[in-house]
Design an enzyme around this catalytic site. Structure first.
Site, mmCIF file in Angstrom:
data_model
loop_
_atom_site.group_PDB
_atom_site.id
_atom_site.type_symbol
_atom_site.label_atom_id
_atom_site.label_comp_id
_atom_site.label_asym_id
_atom_site.label_seq_id
_atom_site.Cartn_x
_atom_site.Cartn_y
_atom_site.Cartn_z
ATOM 1 N N TRP A 1 5.092 9.879 2.679
ATOM 2 C CA TRP A 1 4.416 9.214 1.564
ATOM 3 C C TRP A 1 3.649 7.955 1.952
ATOM 4 C CZ3 TRP A 1 9.773 9.548 2.199
ATOM 5 C CH2 TRP A 1 10.410 8.376 2.622
ATOM 6 N N HIS A 2 3.811 7.486 3.183
ATOM 7 C CA HIS A 2 3.228 6.185 3.561
ATOM 8 C C HIS A 2 1.939 6.373 4.387
ATOM 9 C CE1 HIS A 2 3.662 1.824 4.944
ATOM 10 N NE2 HIS A 2 2.802 2.322 5.816
ATOM 11 N N GLN B 1 8.758 -8.257 -0.057
ATOM 12 C CA GLN B 1 9.391 -7.469 1.003
ATOM 13 C C GLN B 1 10.788 -8.003 1.312
ATOM 14 O OE1 GLN B 1 7.880 -4.713 2.108
ATOM 15 N NE2 GLN B 1 9.623 -4.155 3.380
ATOM 16 N N HIS C 1 2.838 -3.123 4.400
ATOM 17 C CA HIS C 1 2.389 -3.357 3.026
ATOM 18 C C HIS C 1 1.849 -4.782 2.862
ATOM 19 C CE1 HIS C 1 3.648 0.422 1.082
ATOM 20 N NE2 HIS C 1 4.543 0.467 2.056
ATOM 21 N N GLU D 1 8.199 9.322 7.042
ATOM 22 C CA GLU D 1 7.760 8.878 5.712
ATOM 23 C C GLU D 1 6.465 9.590 5.312
ATOM 24 O OE1 GLU D 1 7.515 4.665 5.078
ATOM 25 O OE2 GLU D 1 9.595 4.314 5.652
HETATM 26 ZN ZN LIG Z 1 5.389 2.300 2.677
#
Ligand SMILES: [Zn+2]
Length: 286
Positions: free
Chosen positions: A254-255, A170, A198, A252
């Site tokens: 996609w998250h 990260q 994550h 987001e």
């Molecule tokens: Zn993400």
């Protein structure tokens, strides 16, 4: 001393005591009145579902600047920390919460934190490549594989694109983003190290193709399928649009974040207008 003088002295003493008692009583009454006034300022906040005594001054101050909000929201937002700058007053994540752990711009994980039971997602359910970020915590991984398998059968495929990332991974992502876009833009789409979901092993970015199309995932039928079905497998959309002021990231689509079927279903069915940050302070951080 003669009798007359004694009577006068006793009388003066008596008057003095009566006056003293009167003064003390009136002083105490004033104190009580003042306390009541102070108590009144907190009462509307005290009547909300998640009042915290240590935050009471902040509720009052935040409400002063945000009079359009209701008291319930003021209390939730202040509990999240939204009355303060992002990345200020940072505290440690309560990792005892397991699948319900919260990580955001006010709550961080240690550099050393690595979740237990990380397992690799089957390559059938992951985009080609990106092997260094293919792990999730066992339970989340199993549920993700089920979800991905069902989405493929439905012709609305959902593949993993980026799952567990270590603190150091990260760090380099964030450093790259800062180098390319500057830190104010980087902060809207890339978490600082320690502040990324994550790192919990419970979050995953997804695509609808094997080659990876995460950034346009929100325009696909696969996204529609996720909105209607992800909760059945225990996943929630973590950074929804029109809630940027709460979670602090761009929208987001996609998250996704694993919280387990029970909580994900409750959020989907009953609290679809709340981000996980809000839900956490209303129902989990008790
Ligand atoms: Zn993400």
């Amino acid at each position: 001393m003669n009798k007359k003088k004694r009577v006068i002295a006793i009388s003066i003493l008596f008057i003095f005591i009566v006056l003293l008692v009167a003064i003390i009583t009136s002083f105490e009454n004033n104190l009580v009145a003042e306390e009541e006034v102070i108590e009144d300022r907190y009462t509307p906040f005290r009547n909300t579902s998640n009042f915290k005594n240590e935050n009471k001054e902040r509720y009052v101050a935040y409400y002063e600047n945000n009079k359009s909000l209701d008291y319930e929201d003021v209390v939730t937002y202040v509990n999240i920390g939204l009355d303060r700058e992002y990345y200020s007053y940072i505290s440690d994540s309560d990792i005892s919460k397991g699948n319900l752990i919260l990580v955001n711009k006010y709550i961080k994980l240690d550099q050393e934190y690595i979740p237990n039971n990380l397992e690799e997602i089957n390559s059938e359910y992951f985009i080609n490549g990106n092997n260094s970020v293919r792990m999730l915590v066992k339970e989340a991984k199993e549920q993700f594989e089920k979800m991905s398998s069902d989405s493929i059968k439905n012709n609305t495929p959902v593949y993993g694109q980026s799952a567990y990332r270590s603190y150091d991974q990260q760090q380099s992502l964030y450093d790259n983003a800062v180098e390319n876009y500057g830190d104010s833009v980087a902060d809207t789409d890339t978490a600082r190290p320690g502040h990324s979901e994550h790192q919990t092993g419970l979050a995953i970015d997804v695509s609808s193709t094997k080659s990876g199309n995460m950034l346009t995932f929100g325009n696909t039928l696969s996204y529609e399928w996720m909105i209607n079905n992800a909760h059945k497998y225990g996943f929630i959309l973590r950074y929804p649009k029109e809630k940027e002021n709460i979670h602090g990231y761009i929208n987001e689509p996609w998250h996704y974040r694993y919280v387990g079927v029970e909580i994900a279903t409750d959020m989907h069915d009953n609290y679809s207008d709340l981000t996980y940050d809000e839900y956490y302070y209303k129902f989990i951080d008790k």
